[in-house]
Design an enzyme around this catalytic site. Structure first.
Site, mmCIF file in Angstrom:
data_model
loop_
_atom_site.group_PDB
_atom_site.id
_atom_site.type_symbol
_atom_site.label_atom_id
_atom_site.label_comp_id
_atom_site.label_asym_id
_atom_site.label_seq_id
_atom_site.Cartn_x
_atom_site.Cartn_y
_atom_site.Cartn_z
ATOM 1 N N LEU A 253 0.819 -1.206 0.000
ATOM 2 C CA LEU A 253 0.000 0.000 0.000
ATOM 3 C C LEU A 253 0.858 1.264 0.000
ATOM 4 C CD1 LEU A 253 -2.874 1.169 0.159
ATOM 5 C CD2 LEU A 253 -2.664 1.104 2.657
ATOM 6 N N ASP A 254 0.654 2.110 -1.023
ATOM 7 C CA ASP A 254 1.306 3.412 -1.137
ATOM 8 C C ASP A 254 2.823 3.336 -1.109
ATOM 9 O OD1 ASP A 254 -1.102 4.807 -1.374
ATOM 10 O OD2 ASP A 254 -1.322 4.956 0.790
ATOM 11 N N GLU A 255 3.389 2.229 -1.582
ATOM 12 C CA GLU A 255 4.838 2.093 -1.606
ATOM 13 C C GLU A 255 5.362 1.755 -3.002
ATOM 14 O OE1 GLU A 255 6.408 -0.434 1.413
ATOM 15 O OE2 GLU A 255 5.296 0.521 3.040
#
Length: 310
Positions: A253-255
């Site tokens: 997530l969001d990486e």
């Protein structure tokens, strides 16, 4: 799944040949992306091969992560009047003389082959409407094939741009059924997907099955201000910079690999509402640049990073 009544007559699976560009680009410009272990002769080999086909190179950007044991990344834009006719033979030569000889990963696209994008959104409209506005003005080098939302709220505003709007709610927490409907709409119809403040977590299974890149936009407070009310948390901490990040979506997530980022300076005198307004402005700009660069084949992914030729 329910389509907006204003767009229900439009086909759910638009043809890839139906483009809305007001001024079509001639089929004479190609873009070749190459990634391979660095070494002597690669740039010459690419240039020589294109010259043999009568291509005129109009732009060439390259980056090496290191001459000894590094990787070479190259974007070549060229003009070739009969590109559609010779493309199959050109691709075979690229694979034989560049792919095999230098161990290169490569892709070839034509400028006239405008990428088709689906935009997914929830209720927040600023990024969505900015992309649609740029598209209508001919400033977005991609065609918006559809908008998909888990809420019906933005259907009327999207209708004004002549783009199909599909309301696909998450019923009783059943995200698997929702994603199956998303895949039905997207598969074979788009070249990439943009999450323009789509407030649902995308599963790894969806990312695998959709088979095209997915780009997300979020405020750059992550991971410091995770969860609800990030701008209030930022105000409470007295932040001096706020910003936004556009990145490719991965299972982490969001990486995912970052495409573009930007920030604006704020002060103690700015209210939470001021921070939200200025944050929305920078989100619009960052996402528009990321979508443009992806659509123009300016981004090469390298592990969890990117090489962006702007």
């Amino acid at each position: 799944m329910t389509a907006s009544t204003a767009t229900a007559s439009r086909p759910p699976s638009p043809s890839r040949s139906q483009h809305t560009s007001a001024s079509p680009v001639p089929d004479v410009v190609g873009r070749l992306l190459v990634r391979c272990p660095d070494g002597p002769g690669i740039v010459s080999a690419v240039s020589g091969l294109l010259a043999e086909f009568g291509a005129n190179i109009i732009s060439l950007d390259q980056y090496s992560s290191g001459p000894q044991g590094g990787e070479l990344y190259q974007r070549t834009e060229f003009q070739l009047a009969d590109l559609p006719a010779v493309r199959e033979r050109l691709e075979a030569e690229i694979q034989s003389r560049i792919g095999r000889v230098y161990g290169a990963e490569w892709s070839l696209s034509g400028e006239a082959q405008r990428k088709r994008v689906a935009i997914m959104v929830s209720k927040t409209d600023h990024c969505l409407l900015d992309l649609l506005w740029r598209h209508r003005r001919g400033e977005l080098p991609a065609d918006v094939a559809m908008v998909i939302s888990n809420h019906p709220d933005l259907a009327e505003e999207v209708r004004q741009f002549g783009v199909p709007y599909f309301h696909v709610p998450v019923r009783n927490g059943d995200k698997q059924s929702t994603e199956r409907e998303h895949l039905r709409l997207l598969t074979g119809n788009v070249d990439f997907v943009v999450l323009a403040r789509y407030m649902q977590i995308i599963s790894g299974e969806f990312l695998h099955d959709v088979g095209v890149p997915v780009i997300n936009i979020h405020h750059s407070f992550l991971p410091a201000f995770i969860g609800a009310g990030p701008y209030q948390k930022a105000k409470d901490r007295g932040v001096k910079l706020i910003g936004a990040t556009a990145h490719y979506v991965t299972e982490d997530l969001d990486e995912g690999p970052i495409i573009e980022q930007d920030v604006v300076r704020v002060s103690h005198a700015d209210s939470t509402r001021d921070l939200m307004r200025r944050g929305a402005d920078v989100e619009r700009q960052v996402l528009a640049r990321a979508v443009t660069w992806h659509a123009e084949d300016r981004v090469i992914r390298s592990g969890n990073s990117t090489i962006v030729f702007t």
